[in-house]
Motif scaffolding. Structure first.
Motif, short mmCIF file in Angstrom:
data_model
loop_
_atom_site.label_atom_id
_atom_site.label_comp_id
_atom_site.label_asym_id
_atom_site.label_seq_id
_atom_site.Cartn_x
_atom_site.Cartn_y
_atom_site.Cartn_z
N ARG A 307 0.80 -1.23 0.00
CA ARG A 307 0.00 0.00 0.00
C ARG A 307 0.84 1.27 0.00
O ARG A 307 0.40 2.28 -0.55
N LEU A 310 1.20 2.28 -3.35
CA LEU A 310 -0.02 2.90 -3.91
C LEU A 310 -0.05 4.39 -3.53
O LEU A 310 -0.47 5.24 -4.31
N VAL A 311 0.42 4.67 -2.32
CA VAL A 311 0.51 6.07 -1.88
C VAL A 311 1.52 6.82 -2.74
O VAL A 311 1.27 7.93 -3.23
N CYS A 328 1.65 4.61 3.77
CA CYS A 328 0.24 4.25 3.93
C CYS A 328 -0.16 4.55 5.37
O CYS A 328 0.61 4.29 6.30
N LEU A 329 -1.35 5.09 5.55
CA LEU A 329 -1.79 5.48 6.89
C LEU A 329 -2.72 4.44 7.54
O LEU A 329 -3.34 4.71 8.56
N ASP A 330 -2.82 3.28 6.93
CA ASP A 330 -3.65 2.19 7.49
C ASP A 330 -5.08 2.62 7.77
O ASP A 330 -5.59 2.41 8.89
N CYS A 331 -5.72 3.25 6.81
CA CYS A 331 -7.12 3.70 7.01
C CYS A 331 -8.01 2.48 7.31
O CYS A 331 -7.74 1.38 6.83
N CYS A 334 -9.70 1.13 3.05
CA CYS A 334 -8.75 1.67 2.07
C CYS A 334 -9.52 2.35 0.93
O CYS A 334 -10.21 1.69 0.15
N GLN A 335 -9.40 3.68 0.85
CA GLN A 335 -10.11 4.44 -0.17
C GLN A 335 -9.45 4.29 -1.54
O GLN A 335 -10.09 4.51 -2.56
N TRP A 336 -8.17 3.94 -1.55
CA TRP A 336 -7.47 3.79 -2.84
C TRP A 336 -8.22 2.80 -3.73
O TRP A 336 -8.28 2.96 -4.93
N CYS A 343 -7.08 8.64 -1.57
CA CYS A 343 -6.15 7.95 -0.65
C CYS A 343 -5.55 8.99 0.29
O CYS A 343 -4.91 9.96 -0.15
N ALA A 344 -5.75 8.80 1.61
CA ALA A 344 -5.30 9.80 2.59
C ALA A 344 -3.78 9.95 2.58
O ALA A 344 -3.26 11.05 2.73
N GLY A 345 -3.06 8.85 2.39
CA GLY A 345 -1.59 8.90 2.35
C GLY A 345 -1.10 9.73 1.17
O GLY A 345 -0.15 10.51 1.29
S1 SF4 Z 1 -6.36 4.81 1.30
FE1 SF4 Z 1 -5.41 4.67 3.34
S2 SF4 Z 1 -5.11 2.45 3.62
FE2 SF4 Z 1 -5.42 2.78 1.41
S3 SF4 Z 1 -3.36 3.01 0.53
FE3 SF4 Z 1 -4.15 5.07 1.00
S4 SF4 Z 1 -3.37 5.57 3.05
FE4 SF4 Z 1 -3.20 3.33 2.78
#
Ligand code: SF4
Ligand code: FMN
Length: 356
Positions: A307, A310-311, A328-331, A334-336, A343-345
């Protein structure tokens, strides 16, 4: 010799340019029911190769239409899909990065109501009960052939190798876990046989330098089982072991209290001590220090950064250069998976970079 993230090494003749691997991650809704590669897939994989990854393992790509885990999953079940897949391999190779494709069948966890399973197992998840359709010998032979045909397509599309999807509750993992597979025939007595016959079939139709690895459950259900499977597959000529979780709910994860990383990273280290082929570790590595620490603590050959790539598709290049990688912020959800821009990250990293 001490391993570092910068080291290059070979799997067969494939040169891996550093020890950072992008593990398979399904891009939901990027294709339709045809399973054909879209422009988005090509750009996604190109970006991660451009971003310095040592190796990319393409997302779970299904070997039969019926075996899908989602109805928008990429497919490698018919020859008409090869041209699209070749667009990915060409884009990634142009960036100097090798690419394997994960070939996959979901078994009882698939989208079909009456899905195959090695045995008459009842899956209970999310309040739903699903009865597996026990595979007969002819079903087993047909699905094994579908894996072999998929590998032939991967070879023709230009991949450097395949990763068999042997974990995360899917079909191969169902064969390996004796709590699911209680068959009294040779596929029950020798749980690796379903896989080793596929490996033999693939070897007969590809060139010698084509890599065949597996993503394997460490706790299947116990670590002792994971180690036994790893050793049996090594003895059978598998080229690498990418260690992850096994069949959810039928597994017994363990790690010592003072081990600072995930239990499957501990397990990857335990497996590494008992085999001589490359072993990959995954889960929860967010920043370069985590990756360095895992290499040092476990002796594995490759770290999978999922992840966090992905960020930041350039996570590998940034980590190797000592720059901020983002993480990755471990939401909770996962919005990605739904919309990469949410994606918050990613948002946080973009903001930090705008302020620099
Ligand atoms: S949405 Fe959150 S959990 Fe998914 S990759 Fe981005 S930061 Fe990580
Ligand atoms: C969106 C998404 C899709 C995934 N798809 C796959 C897949 O196709 N095959 C697989 O073996 N694992 C898959 N995984 C698991 C990842 O490969 C990886 O093991 C997991 O994300 C943990 O690593 P990380 O903490 O670095 O993200 C997926 C994970 C995510 C977040």
């Amino acid at each position: 010799m001490k391993k570092t993230l910068h080291d290059n090494f070979f799997i067969r003749k494939t040169r891996i340019r550093n020890r950072i691997c992008v593990p398979p991650m399904v891009c939901y809704h990027w294709t339709d029911g045809s399973g054909v590669v879209s422009d988005r897939h090509v750009e996604h994989y190109r970006a991660m190769a451009h971003g310095g990854a040592g190796l990319i393992i393409q997302e779970a790509t299904c070997i039969t239409r019926e075996g899908r885990l989602a109805d928008t999953q990429l497919g490698i079940w018919e020859d008409s899909q090869i041209d699209g897949l070749r667009r990915i391999t060409e884009a990634v190779h142009a960036e100097g990065c090798p690419i394997f494709v994960q070939i996959h069948h979901a078994g009882i966890v698939g989208i079909e109501e009456h899905a195959f399973c090695p045995d008459t197992y009842i899956l209970r998840r999310g309040g739903i009960e699903k009865h597996g359709v026990k595979m007969q010998e002819e079903d087993i032979a047909r699905i094994q052939q579908a894996f072999i045909d998929a590998a032939r397509r991967a070879y023709e599309a230009g991949y450097d190798g395949v990763e068999l999807h042997g974990c995360h509750s899917y079909l191969m993992c169902q064969f390996l876990n004796h709590r699911i597979n209680q068959r009294d025939d040779r596929y029950g007595i020798h749980p690796e046989l379903f896989i080793t016959e596929i490996v033999d079939g693939i070897r007969q139709i590809v060139s010698e330098d084509f890599v065949i690895g597996i993503r394997l459950g460490a706790f299947e259900p116990t670590l002792a089982d994971g180690i036994r499977h790893a050793q049996a597959l090594e003895a059978h000529g598998i080229d690498f072991l990418d260690i992850s979780y096994g069949f959810t709910g039928e597994d017994e994860p363990v790690k010592p209290d003072d081990f600072p990383y995930k239990d499957i990273i501990y397990a990857a280290g335990e497996i590494k001590r008992r085999v001589s082929i490359p072993v990959f570790a995954v889960n929860g590595m967010r920043v370069a220090e985590d990756a360095h620490g895992v290499l040092e603590r476990t002796g594995v050959d490759m770290v999978d950064i999922g992840r966090s790539t992905l960020v930041n598709p350039s996570w590998a290049a940034d980590a190797l250069a000592g720059r901020d990688t983002g993480r990755c912020l471990d939401c909770a959800v996962c919005q990605w998976r739904i919309d990469a821009d949410q994606c918050a990250g990613r948002k946080l990293l973009r903001k930090k970079r705008q302020m620099e």
